[in-house]
Scaffold this motif. Structure first.
Motif, short mmCIF file in Angstrom:
data_model
loop_
_atom_site.label_atom_id
_atom_site.label_comp_id
_atom_site.label_asym_id
_atom_site.label_seq_id
_atom_site.Cartn_x
_atom_site.Cartn_y
_atom_site.Cartn_z
N TRP A 167 32.36 108.30 83.81
CA TRP A 167 31.44 108.64 82.81
C TRP A 167 30.61 107.56 82.03
O TRP A 167 29.71 107.75 81.30
CB TRP A 167 32.20 109.60 81.63
N ALA A 168 31.23 106.34 82.28
CA ALA A 168 30.82 105.31 81.55
C ALA A 168 29.66 104.61 82.20
O ALA A 168 28.96 103.75 81.89
CB ALA A 168 31.80 104.25 81.23
N TRP A 169 29.57 104.73 83.82
CA TRP A 169 28.56 104.04 84.48
C TRP A 169 27.72 104.83 85.06
O TRP A 169 27.71 105.96 85.40
CB TRP A 169 29.60 103.28 85.56
N LYS A 170 26.34 104.06 85.17
CA LYS A 170 25.34 104.85 86.00
C LYS A 170 25.60 105.44 87.27
O LYS A 170 26.42 104.73 88.10
CB LYS A 170 24.17 103.81 86.10
N GLY A 171 25.37 106.87 87.61
CA GLY A 171 25.87 107.16 88.88
C GLY A 171 27.38 107.39 89.20
O GLY A 171 27.64 107.63 90.30
N GLY A 172 28.23 107.23 88.24
CA GLY A 172 29.69 107.40 88.34
C GLY A 172 30.15 108.61 88.64
O GLY A 172 30.76 108.77 89.52
#
Length: 454
Positions: A167-172
């Protein structure tokens, strides 16, 4: 909250996907069924850092408690797992490496350790493989085991404990579905993670945050039946034991548990304390030292060679850590699991973080969140001041720590926010956490009876 948007996106993506992965509830083979055929439960368990060692040791204790069969362990872990019967294949510190570019000098050693771990796991013939956090090593291990076992009749169930922070990363969230290729079940420690994982075709359950178990254990040790409101250690006894004068201002320093981060953060913390010494008469520092031989040696050498005078306590002692927190006026903390621990006592704090400059650039480029510490992320507010990367200077830290120490309004806001964090992790109240209903017992029950396989 921000994770509701993530959940909505995941639901849309899952609806559009012709998913092949199915939730494990549709499968039939359970760990306990496999163990019953052999008359024992064989668990291969791996943790790569101090926080994982703590989580894994509690899981091991719970498995021994509820398993209807004798339990044998093999794998990699630290001092706490050793206390529960694990003889680690090699020192856990060999794979306790954080960062991206920081990893490069250790790649060859980690490859050797990974190969060794895979071979021992196959020979052990486990019924279940449990990896704790440390996704870099853990996921490579599970991938290789899946490949090896795909050609054999005996194939253990693979469980990963502590969901990666997708949930912290783009596209995660888009990459979550790929985990089902080598992870049979995911044990989550944050409430919102379970639904998002399931929406992306990954079998998962929320078992509870380890912080809840800390609260229960500490209160039980003090003969308290109530966990509501967190926990307050014996700060007065700690001050007396370590000879801290009553009027001194005490600050707990938490520079990290891995050698790399301690080497990077402790010198900054030392400079911060030197600057604060000019503003406060009678300033004392406490450092809980991670159970890591090289970390302990480095901290001792740093203390001896600098003007910083600090009380060193064993970090693996939960009671001593929380007594130290209760004796303190504030904490200076490297971003990590320790920030969450501080919420249990409501100790006002400041979060700091530095890394390799290329790692810092990559984090800034890939993250989609405004904050780095989990309490701030959960409340979507910087109630704990953060100083990251180039802003992480001893002058900035000293200025903000002074405010946290002296400003009662700023302190009250952090204390109130800490109560919100505990309510978020356990909406029904901390009193609902019991010996038989706690994160490690929930996880052990799922490992034995809930995680299934065709």
């Amino acid at each position: 909250m921000w994770w509701k948007a993530v959940r909505a996106v995941s639901a849309t993506l899952f609806g559009q996907r012709n998913a092949t992965a199915r939730a494990s509830s549709t499968c039939s083979r359970r760990v306990v069924d496999m163990a019953s055929r052999d008359g024992e439960l064989r668990v291969f368990i791996v943790a790569g850092e101090v926080s994982g060692d703590s989580i894994a040791s509690r899981l091991m204790a719970s498995l021994k408690r509820i398993s209807p069969f004798p339990v044998r362990f093999s794998g990699v872990g630290g001092a706490l797992m050793n206390c529960e019967g694990l003889q680690s294949l090699f020192p856990m510190e060999d794979i306790s490496v954080m960062g991206i570019f920081e990893l490069l000098p250790y790649l060859n050693k980690i490859r050797i350790r990974l190969k060794e771990t895979v071979e021992v796991a196959r020979l052990f013939q486990p019924h279940v493989v449990v990896t704790i956090d440390s996704k870099g090593f853990s996921f490579r291990l599970l991938k290789q085991l899946k490949v090896r076992y795909s050609k054999e009749e005996h194939c253990p169930i693979c469980v990963h404990y502590v969901a990666p922070s997708f949930w912290a990363w783009k596209g995660g969230e888009r990459r979550l579905g790929k985990l089902s290729e080598f992870v049979d079940y995911l044990l989550c420690i944050l409430p919102f993670e379970e639904e998002i994982c399931r929406l992306n075709g990954l079998a998962a359950s929320y078992v509870g945050h380890p912080l809840l178990e800390y609260a229960f254990q500490l209160n039980m040790e003090h003969g308290s039946t109530s966990c509501n409101g967190g926990f307050q250690g014996n700060g007065d006894a700690f001050r007396q034991q370590h000879g801290i004068p009553p009027g001194n201002t005490v600050i707990t320093l938490l520079p990290g548990s891995r050698l790399q981060e301690v080497k990077r953060m402790l010198p900054i913390f030392s400079q911060t304390m030197e600057l604060l010494n000019a503003s406060f008469t009678g300033l004392s520092a406490i450092i809980p030292v991670a159970p890591h031989q090289h970390v302990a040696s480095y901290i001792e050498q740093e203390i001896c060679s600098s003007s910083l005078s600090a009380i060193l306590i064993p970090g693996m002692s939960l009671q001593q850590r929380y007594d130290a927190f209760s004796a303190s006026r504030a904490a200076l903390c490297t971003s990590g699991s320790a920030v969450m621990e501080l919420q249990l006592t409501g100790l006002p704090s400041v979060v700091a973080y530095r890394a390799h400059f290329l790692t810092e650039w990559l984090i800034q480029y890939r993250t989609k969140l405004r904050f780095i510490s989990l309490p701030n992320i959960l409340l979507d507010s910087e109630f704990i001041p953060e100083f990251l990367f180039h802003s992480c200077t001893y002058k900035n830290l000293a200025t903000t720590l002074s405010k946290i120490i002296l400003d009662e309004d700023a302190r009250a806001k952090q204390i109130a926010a800490a109560e919100q964090i505990l309510s978020l992790l356990c909406p029904q109240g901390l009193n609902s956490v019991t010996e038989n209903c706690c994160p490690s017992m929930n996880a052990a029950s799922i490992v034995l009876y809930g995680a299934k396989k065709d």
